[in-house]
Design an enzyme around this catalytic site. Structure first.
Site, PDB file in Angstrom:
ATOM      1  N   CYS A 285       0.835  -1.195   0.000  1.00 30.51           N
ATOM      2  CA  CYS A 285       0.000   0.000   0.000  1.00 30.51           C
ATOM      3  C   CYS A 285       0.871   1.246   0.000  1.00 30.51           C
ATOM      4  O   CYS A 285       2.103   1.175  -0.025  1.00 30.51           O
ATOM      5  CB  CYS A 285      -0.940   0.010   1.196  1.00 30.51           C
ATOM      6  SG  CYS A 285      -0.073   0.047   2.782  1.00 30.51           S
TER       7      CYS A 285
ATOM      8  N   CYS B  94       3.524   1.479   2.662  1.00 27.67           N
ATOM      9  CA  CYS B  94       4.744   0.728   2.339  1.00 27.67           C
ATOM     10  C   CYS B  94       5.650   1.563   1.437  1.00 27.67           C
ATOM     11  O   CYS B  94       6.871   1.610   1.622  1.00 27.67           O
ATOM     12  CB  CYS B  94       4.392  -0.583   1.641  1.00 27.67           C
ATOM     13  SG  CYS B  94       3.320  -1.678   2.591  1.00 27.67           S
TER      14      CYS B  94
ATOM     15  N   ASP C 261       2.753  21.416 -35.718  1.00 30.66           N
ATOM     16  CA  ASP C 261       3.726  21.805 -36.724  1.00 30.66           C
ATOM     17  C   ASP C 261       3.260  21.237 -38.067  1.00 30.66           C
ATOM     18  O   ASP C 261       2.454  20.310 -38.116  1.00 30.66           O
ATOM     19  CB  ASP C 261       5.101  21.238 -36.342  1.00 30.66           C
ATOM     20  CG  ASP C 261       6.146  21.529 -37.386  1.00 30.66           C
ATOM     21  OD1 ASP C 261       6.247  22.681 -37.827  1.00 30.66           O
ATOM     22  OD2 ASP C 261       6.861  20.586 -37.780  1.00 30.66           O
TER      23      ASP C 261
ATOM     24  N   ASP D 236       7.967  17.437 -34.574  1.00 37.99           N
ATOM     25  CA  ASP D 236       8.937  16.354 -34.776  1.00 37.99           C
ATOM     26  C   ASP D 236      10.360  16.839 -34.964  1.00 37.99           C
ATOM     27  O   ASP D 236      11.270  16.024 -35.099  1.00 37.99           O
ATOM     28  CB  ASP D 236       8.545  15.521 -36.001  1.00 37.99           C
ATOM     29  CG  ASP D 236       8.849  16.241 -37.313  1.00 37.99           C
ATOM     30  OD1 ASP D 236       8.707  17.487 -37.342  1.00 37.99           O
ATOM     31  OD2 ASP D 236       9.230  15.567 -38.291  1.00 37.99           O
TER      32      ASP D 236
ATOM     33  N   ASP E  59      10.989  22.485 -33.006  1.00 33.17           N
ATOM     34  CA  ASP E  59       9.767  22.366 -32.206  1.00 33.17           C
ATOM     35  C   ASP E  59      10.057  22.133 -30.730  1.00 33.17           C
ATOM     36  O   ASP E  59       9.137  22.171 -29.906  1.00 33.17           O
ATOM     37  CB  ASP E  59       8.905  21.198 -32.721  1.00 33.17           C
ATOM     38  CG  ASP E  59       8.494  21.380 -34.174  1.00 33.17           C
ATOM     39  OD1 ASP E  59       8.124  22.509 -34.531  1.00 33.17           O
ATOM     40  OD2 ASP E  59       8.559  20.401 -34.932  1.00 33.17           O
TER      41      ASP E  59
END
Length: 811
Positions: A14, A17, A468, A697, A701
C-alpha cells in the site's frame, strides 16, 4: 555522472509501504531521487556521482581533481555505486521488505530478472499455501463458533478448547506474516495495513483466551464466554484471500509491460567468422554481429539485412497489419516476426538499446511516476493508519464507558476490531498507480508512449492542439504534384521528368531527391549526368546524354536561357526589372499562362516550382509540394468531435501553410514563425486559459514542446523533440494523437472513480464498523464481514483499473 538503477522490492502492499521504502532509501548517503512502482514492485533509484562509500569516496574525488577520469577513477566510481546499492538494499530490508540478492549485481541483469521472478513465484506459492491452510482450519472453526447451541456438545469445554486450538493455529500459522510485518512497521513508527490486521486479530485472540481462561477456571460452568477465535481466523482468511486475488490482478497489471520482453526470442543464431552458428542469448549480441533468422522466428535485435529476401511482420512497431518485404539493405527490428524466407542480418542495436527495449523501458519508467491527482490520496494515506488507530481507541472507550459490564466490554472489543480491520489504506494507495500502470501499458500496445502519470493527467485536460506542419501534418518530404511541358515542345511529361531526375541524381537537395523518387516510382529510365555544376540556392546544370539540362528556381532558369542566347551580360545589366521582363518573355512558350500567373497559381496551391531548361530553351515546369497526410483531415475531425480545437504553427511560407491547413480542415494558421516565437504562441494560448498540447517532430519544435502543457513528439522525429516531449507517438503517426487523448481521459475517469469509491468505502465503512448508527438504525458490522469488505475494496480498485486493458479508440 548520475546513474539510475532499478531494484525489485518485494512485500509492498500500500501507500504506507511506499512511503516507508522511499524514506529508507532517501536516508542512504549517495542517493538522489527515488520512485516506487507499486504495481510492478520496483524501486527506481538515482545514484549520485561520487557517492560516499568507505574507502572509495576519496579515490573518486581525487581522480576527479586530476581532470579526466581514467580507468582507475571509473572503477572507483563503480565501486562507490556498488557500495551505495548494497546500503540501499540493507535499508530496504531493515524497513521490513525484501530485495533478491541477485538483483544487486547489475553486471548480470538476466540473473537479476530471473531472481526477481523466482522470488515472486516463491512468494505467490507461500501465499497460496497459507490461504489453503487458513481455509481448511477456519471452516470447522466457523461451524463450532456459530452452532449457537444446535449441538449441545459443542458448547461444552472440549468444544470451546477446540475453538481455541483452531483459532490459535490460524493466528500463529498463516497469520504470522501480518504480525511480523505489523510489528516491524510499529517499530519504525510507520504503522500500515499489517499493523491494523495484527492489532485487530491480536485483540480478538487475546480477549478470547482471557474469557476462556476465566470460564475454565470456574470448571466450565456458568454463562458461555464471549469468544472471538472465529473472528480472528476469519479476518486472516479473508485478508489472505484478498491478497491472493490482488496478486493475480497485479500480475495482469504488470503484464502490460512484461509482454513486450516476451516478444524477443530466447536464443539467437549468431554466425562466427567461419560461418558456423552458435546459439546465444539476444542480450549477448553486440553491434556488428551477424545473425541468421529462419522463417517463423522472431528477430533478436535491430539491424540491417545483409543477405536474403523475406516478408516480416512489424505490426508491433508500425501498426501495419500487412507483412513488409525485406531484402539486402532493409532495416529490421527486434520483436518482428520473419515469415517466408531466411535472412542474415547485421546487428546495430541489441537488448535495452533496441526500439522494442526503449519502448519497454519508457513504459516501465512511466508506470512509476505519480499523477498530480494522487497527491490527495498520498496526503490522506500519510495519516490514515494513525487516525484509524485513534478512531478504534475512541470507539472502544465510548462503548466501554456506555456499558462497563462484561458483555459491554466484549461489544467494545468487537467494535474496536471491526474498525481496525475494515480500514483500507491499500485501496487509496493503489487507486492511481494501478490505473497509470495499465494505461501506459495499453498505450504502448496502441503506439503511444506516456511519460508517466503527470503526462496522462495533462493529456486528459487538453482543449487546444498546436501542430507543426512539416513531418507532422505532412510526410516531411516534398513530392511531385505536377509536370507541365512547354506548349509546342515535342516532349512527354515523363521524358521531361526523366531528364530532370537524371540530373538531380548528382544533388543532395530535398527537392532534387523528390524528383528522383518520383522517377523511380514511375519506373522511368535514368541516365548518369556529366559536367554537373551546382549553384547553391539556385539550381543545377549539366549534360544528360547529348542534352544540356538546367533545373532550378526562376532566377537560375532565366540566367540559363539568357546565357544560351548570348545575352547573359544584358540580363545582368538590366537589373531586377530587366530579369523579370526576360523571364516573362522566355516563359511565354509555356502558353498556359504568363509566368507571373503560373508562379502565383503554383504558390496558391502551396507548390514549389522547378523550372526546366533544355539546350538553352524553356522546356517546362515541375511543381512540388508537401501535401497534407491522408489521415490529417480525419484526425482534425476526431479532435473537433472531442471538443479540442486545432491550430497550425509553422515556419513555412503562408501559401504553403494555407494549402495544407485547408486540406486538413484547420482554420487557425500561424506561418513564418521562428522556433522561439512558436513557444511564445503556445504561452499566449496558455495565458488565455487554454490547456495546450504542442505536436512536432523537429529540433525547431523542441522549445514549444517544452513550453506546452503537453508536448507530443512524432516517433519519427529528432531525438531533441522526443526528449522534450511528454508523449511520443511511436506508431500510427498523427492518427494516434486522438487515441492518446481519449486514453488519457479514460484513465483519469478511472482514477477518479477509484479514489471516489476508496474514500466513500472508508468514509462509510469505518462509522458503520464503529457502531455509530447502531443506536438509531441497528446497523453494525461484525469483524468477519469487515475483513471481507476490506479485502474486496483493494481487489475492486485493481479490477476497475484493468478495465483500461479493453480500451478501444473511437475510430
Amino acid at each position: 555522472m548520475t546513474k539510475f538503477i532499478e531494484l525489485p522490492v518485494l512485500g509492498m502492499t500500500c501507500a504506507a509501504c511506499v512511503r516507508r521504502v522511499e524514506k529508507a532509501m532517501a536516508a542512504v548517503p549517495g542517493v538522489g531521487t527515488t520512485e516506487i512502482n507499486l504495481p510492478l514492485s520496483l524501486a527506481r533509484i538515482e545514484l549520485l556521482p561520487a557517492a560516499p562509500a568507505p574507502g572509495v569516496a576519496n579515490s573518486v574525488t581525487d581522480g576527479a581533481i586530476g581532470g579526466a577520469i581514467g580507468p582507475t577513477d571509473e572503477a572507483a566510481a563503480a565501486a562507490a555505486r556498488s557500495a551505495t546499492l548494497l546500503a540501499v538494499a540493507a535499508a530496504i530490508r531493515d524497513a521490513g521488505y525484501e530485495v533478491p540478492d541477485d538483483a544487486l549485481h547489475p553486471a548480470a541483469p538476466m540473473a537479476a530478472e530471473q531472481a526477481t521472478a523466482a522470488a515472486e513465484l516463491q512468494s505467490a506459492r507461500a501465499l497460496r499455501r497459507d490461504l489453503a491452510i487458513s481455509l481448511l482450519v477456519t471452516s470447522p472453526l466457523l461451524v463450532l463458533a456459530m452452532s449457537h447451541g444446535a449441538w449441545p456438545a459443542l458448547s461444552t469445554w472440549p468444544g470451546l478448547v477446540a475453538q481455541a486450538v483452531l483459532g490459535t493455529a490460524v493466528v500463529v500459522g498463516p497469520g504470522r506474516r501480518f504480525f511480523s510485518a505489523g510489528l516491524r512497521a510499529l517499530r519504525h513508527r510507520a504503522p500500515d495495513m499489517n499493523a491494523l490486521i495484527a492489532l485487530g486479530c491480536g485483540a480478538s485472540w487475546l480477549v478470547s483466551m482471557v474469557e476462556l481462561g476465566f470460564h475454565l477456571r470456574h470448571g466450565g460452568h456458568g454463562a458461555m464466554p464471549g469468544l472471538y477465535f472465529e473472528a480472528a481466523a476469519a479476518i486472516i482468511t479473508f485478508v489472505l484471500l484478498g491478497k491472493w486475488l490482488e496478486a493475480r490482478a497485479r500480475q495482469r497489471v504488470a503484464a502490460a509491460v512484461t509482454h513486450l520482453a516476451a516478444l524477443l526470442p530466447k536464443q539467437a543464431a549468431r554466425l562466427t567468422e567461419d560461418h558456423r552458428e552458435e546459439l546465444v542469448d539476444p542480450s549477448a549480441l553486440v553491434p556488428g554481429d551477424r545473425v541468421r533468422i529462419r522463417p517463423g522466428e522472431q528477430l533478436p535485435a535491430d539491424g540491417t539485412v545483409l543477405e536474403g529476401e523475406s516478408t516480416v511482420d512489424e505490426s508491433l512497431l508500425t501498426g501495419e497489419s500487412a507483412a513488409i518485404d525485406k531484402s539486402e539493405g532493409s532495416p529490421v527490428y527486434a520483436g518482428a516476426t520473419n515469415h517466408s524466407g531466411t535472412l542474415i542480418m547485421r546487428v546495430a542495436r541489441s537488448g535495452a538499446e533496441t526500439t522494442l527495449g526503449r519502448i519497454a523501458a519508457a513504459v516501465q519508467a512511466a508506470q512509476g511516476q505519480k499523477a498530480p491527482i494522487a497527491r490527495l490520496a498520498d496526503k490522506v494515506s500519510a495519516v490514515f493508519v494513525p487516525v484509524v488507530l485513534a478512531l478504534a481507541t475512541v470507539t472502544f472507550l465510548a462503548w466501554a464507558l456506555a456499558d462497563p459490564s462484561t458483555a459491554g466490554l466484549l461489544v467494545a472489543v468487537e467494535r474496536f476490531v471491526a474498525v481496525l480491520v475494515i480500514a483500507c489504506p491499500c485501496a487509496l494507495g493503489l487507486a492511481t498507480p494501478a490505473a497509470v500502470a495499465v494505461a501506459t501499458g495499453r498505450g504502448a500496445e496502441l503506439g503511444v508512449l506516456f511519460r508517466g502519470g503527470p503526462a496522462l493527467e495533462a493529456a486528459s485536460h487538453i482543449d487546444t492542439v498546436c501542430l507543426d506542419k512539416t513531418g507532422t501534418l505532412t510526410a516531411g518530404a516534398p513530392s511531385v504534384t505536377m509536370v507541365e511541358v512547354a506548349p509546342g515542345l515535342d516532349l512527354a511529361p515523363g521524358e521531361l521528368l526523366s531528364l530532370a531526375a537524371s540530373l538531380e541524381q548528382a544533388s543532395e537537395h530535398p527537392l532534387g531527391r523528390a524528383l528522383v523518387r518520383e522517377a523511380h516510382r514511375r519506373e522511368l529510365r535514368l541516365r548518369s549526368p556529366q559536367e554537373v555544376a551546382v549553384e547553391p540556392g539556385g539550381g543545377i546544370a549539366g549534360m544528360v546524354g547529348a542534352r544540356r539540362v538546367s533545373v532550378g528556381n526562376l532566377r537560375h532558369a532565366t540566367a540559363a536561357v539568357a546565357a544560351a542566347r548570348g545575352a547573359a551580360g544584358e540580363a545582368g545589366a538590366a537589373g531586377a526589372a530587366g530579369e523579370a521582363g526576360a523571364a516573362s518573355e522566355a516563359l511565354a512558350p509555356l502558353g498556359a499562362a504568363p509566368p507571373a500567373e503560373l508562379a502565383a497559381r503554383l504558390a496558391s496551391e502551396g507548390a514549389t516550382p522547378l523550372w526546366i531548361v533544355l539546350d538553352g530553351a524553356w522546356a517546362g515546369v515541375i511543381g512540388l509540394s508537401e501535401p497534407a497526410l491522408p489521415e490529417a483531415a480525419a484526425v482534425i475531425a476526431r479532435l473537433r468531435a472531442m471538443g479540442v480545437s486545432a491550430q497550425m504553427i509553422t515556419g513555412d511560407h503562408p501559401a504553403a501553410a494555407a494549402a495544407v491547413a485547408s486540406a486538413a480542415g484547420i482554420d487557425v494558421v500561424h506561418s513564418q514563425v521562428r522556433p522561439l516565437d512558436k513557444a511564445k504562441l503556445v504561452e499566449q494560448a496558455r495565458a488565455g486559459g487554454r490547456r495546450v498540447a504542442m505536436v512536432g517532430d523537429g529540433v525547431n519544435d523542441a522549445v514549444a514542446l517544452a513550453a506546452a502543457d503537453l508536448g507530443v513528439a512524432m516517433g519519427s522525429g529528432t531525438d531533441v523533440a522526443v526528449a522534450a516531449s511528454d508523449v511520443t507517438l511511436v506508431r500510427g503517426g498523427l492518427a494516434a494523437l486522438p487515441t492518446a487523448l481519449e486514453l488519457a481521459r479514460a484513465t483519469l475517469h478511472t482514477i477518479r472513480a477509484n479514489l471516489f469509491w476508496a474514500f466513500v468505502y472508508n468514509a462509510v465503512g469505518i462509522p458503520v464498523a464503529a457502531g455509530v448508527f447502531a443506536p438509531f438504525t441497528g446497523w453494525q458490522l461484525s469483524p468477519v464481514l469487515a475483513s471481507a469488505a476490506m479485502s474486496l475494496s483493494s481487489v475492486s480498485v485493481l479490477l476497475s483499473s484493468l478495465r483500461l486493458l479493453r480500451f478501444r479508440p473511437s475510430v
